[in-house]
Design an enzyme around this catalytic site. Structure first.
Site, PDB file in Angstrom:
ATOM      1  CG  ASP A   1      61.380  54.530  87.250  1.00 52.42           C
ATOM      2  OD1 ASP A   1      60.692  53.950  88.110  1.00 52.42           O
ATOM      3  OD2 ASP A   1      62.188  53.943  86.521  1.00 52.42           O
TER       4      ASP A   1
ATOM      5  CG  HIS B   1      59.578  51.101  86.719  1.00 50.69           C
ATOM      6  ND1 HIS B   1      60.149  51.196  87.965  1.00 50.69           N
ATOM      7  CD2 HIS B   1      60.027  49.931  86.192  1.00 50.69           C
ATOM      8  CE1 HIS B   1      60.921  50.140  88.190  1.00 50.69           C
ATOM      9  NE2 HIS B   1      60.853  49.346  87.133  1.00 50.69           N
TER      10      HIS B   1
ATOM     11  CD  GLU C   1      62.790  46.051  87.748  1.00 50.27           C
ATOM     12  OE1 GLU C   1      63.678  45.401  88.319  1.00 50.27           O
ATOM     13  OE2 GLU C   1      62.725  47.302  87.777  1.00 50.27           O
TER      14      GLU C   1
END
Length: 551
Positions: free
Chosen positions: A178, A249, A319
């Protein structure tokens, strides 16, 4: 305590009349039929350690425990018979026998969960004379552990595999990369862990908090650590699914290898591993070099997670901010070259490239429900699986298009969300999701056609660790709610209508289960609220009042 207070609740259980007990002692033998030898090793190492009994090999007396396979049972189905003769523990496969032994351990009482005997020497161990028959509702019963935001040392991961096994869960999803850290050794790209696994400081609490921990935070798993985790899981009939997040990420990877970022709009040489929470704007550049880099990463990942035990690879896909791609001449040229409509199409191209790459190597892509964006569910590579986290909608679309789905909606099974609305909850995040809320979660959406419902292969509880800086904090958020989730994922006895479920009976059975958790050393949230040492006064969270519609 009723020895039949089992969690998850089995599909059928009854006392053998007249009700009584069999006694285990130093003469009790353990007979392992063909295919059950691994379960016997686990039995002796774990139940043997707790009871102090040797369970020697033998098949010459009624006072023995017999492990065996019965192909008439489902693969993870099992039968336990304790009737005054040889105790029979049978499963449709070795996995089924292992699941049976988890229930048998519960029948012995909470002290069977300790690592060494307690009580007086020569203590009598009793097993109730019962018949228990069971099989799981879903083949995918998962727990996602985020080890990227806060690193959990290898021994903590092994411990969670034991806790999962005790709750009949069978998939560990490891979130390994991440913005805030890269946690898996890749030998051809050593800077991923030399640089990408460490951040200089860490935000304490929610990202709006003004508090910082200035201690450098980091760590990673060596390739031998990963092999050990995978082998330890396999002994417990648990599949490990690695997650390598692309194309968002990814700031930790870009900090290690700046050429992976959008260098025409950002000076990526100045980036460091992110020290706060949220979604970083720094995403992977859609270049051939980036594709080749991550193919190299995945080649090593596939070697560490063998296909026979870990056929799935999670690619994240969630995302991914598009601002850098919109501003990047190189990214815009790539969109035109590929004939894509927009940046959403570019993200879809990115994920689907690796989906095809995995399929060519006999593996299956799994990703968060954003992998449906930039196209339709029918555009996903064959065999792709969707983790439906933003409610049910993504899972419904994927299932109706013929793709398998793991239901893990944030509104129900994100265990980082707070367990109570009271002010004492430590670093309160998200919606209130009580033990009862989790127990009333139904993975299959009402009204889904039977052929689509068959593609809901299971469910998963997700544990994001932004505000969980220790093993105890993870324990507090996960337990006791994981016990409720485990019953939802396993038990065929639960009504599909959540309102019809007998939560009062579950709470009653939890009285016994808290003693098992105590014996296991789990730092769970007590039913009456956090202990003083479990609170985090002054550390800001982000409580959300109410919840969006569950779609």
């Amino acid at each position: 305590m009723d020895p039949m207070d089992l969690i998850p609740a089995p599909s059928a259980s009854r006392w053998v009349r007249p009700a009584g007990y069999d006694v285990l002692d130093t003469d009790t033998r353990l007979e392992a039929g063909p295919g059950t030898e691994g379960v016997a090793r686990w039995f002796r190492a774990t139940i043997g350690a707790a009871t102090g009994l040797p369970f020697p090999d033998g098949n010459d007396t009624d006072g023995r425990i017999v492990l065996g396979l019965d192909p008439a049972l489902p693969p993870e189905g099992y039968r336990i018979v304790v009737d005054g003769y040889a105790q029979r523990i049978e499963g449709g496969s070795a996995a089924g026998v292992f699941r049976a032994v988890q229930t048998y351990r519960q029948l012995l009482g909470p002290d069977a969960y300790r690592r060494a005997p307690v009580g007086p020497p020569g203590r009598e161990w009793r097993v109730p004379t019962v018949v228990v028959e069971d099989a799981p509702r879903f083949p995918w019963r998962g727990l996602m552990l985020d080890v990227a935001r806060h690193f959990l040392p290898k021994d903590d991961v092994l411990r969670y595999l034991d806790l999962m096994a005790a709750h009949q869960l069978n998939v560990l999803h490891l979130h390994l990369t991440d913005d805030q850290g890269w946690r898996i050794e890749i030998k051809r790209y050593p800077r991923l862990t030399e640089v990408g696994s460490w951040r200089a400081r860490t935000k304490r609490g929610h990202r709006a908090s003004q508090l910082w921990d200035d201690t450098p935070h980091g760590g990673h798993y060596t390739q031998d650590d990963i092999r050990e985790i995978v082998a330890y899981a396999a002994e417990r009939h648990i599949r490990v699914v690695p997650e390598i997040d692309v194309p968002g990420h990814s700031q930790a990877a870009i900090a290690a290898y700046p050429e992976l970022g959008n260098t025409d709009v950002v000076d990526t040489t100045t980036l460091t591993v992110w020290d706060t929470w949220g979604v970083s704007p720094n995403v992977l550049a859609p270049t051939d070099g980036t594709l080749r880099f991550y193919e190299g990463v995945l080649e090593e990942v596939l070697d560490l997670f063998p296909a026979q035990t870990s056929p799935f690879v999670h690619l994240g896909g969630d995302e991914c901010p598009k601002d850098q791609w919109r501003a990047s001449p190189a990214a815009q040229a790539r969109i035109r070259e590929l004939g894509l409509a927009d940046e959403d199409g570019l993200q879809a191209w990115f994920v689907r490239h690796f989906g095809r790459w995995l399929a060519d190597r006999g593996r299956r892509l799994i990703g968060w429900d954003e992998i449906l964006e930039g196209g339709t569910a029918a555009d996903l590579p064959p065999g792709a699986v969707v983790s439906s986290w933003r409610g049910y909608a993504g899972g419904i679309a994927a299932a109706e298009a013929g793709h398998d789905v793991v239901m893990c909606p944030e509104q129900h099974v994100y265990l980082d969300h707070r367990q109570d609305g009271g002010p004492a909850e430590p670093v309160p995040i998200g919606y209130v999701r009580t033990l009862e809320d989790v127990y009333r979660f139904e993975p299959v959406p009402p009204g889904l056609a039977p052929d689509a419902a068959a593609h809901v292969v299971g469910t998963q509880a997700n544990v994001w660790t932004e505000v969980m800086d220790s093993r105890s904090r993870v324990d507090y958020q996960v337990f006791p709610r994981l016990a409720a989730f485990a019953e939802v994922a396993w038990s065929t006895r639960l009504p599909a209508d959540p309102a019809a479920r007998d939560f009062a009976d579950f709470e009653r059975r939890m009285t016994a289960h808290y003693r098992r958790l105590d014996a296991l050393g789990v730092d769970y949230r007590p039913p009456g609220g956090p202990l003083p040492r479990q609170t985090r006064p002054g550390v800001a969270g982000r409580p959300i009042e109410g919840a969006p519609p569950n779609v």
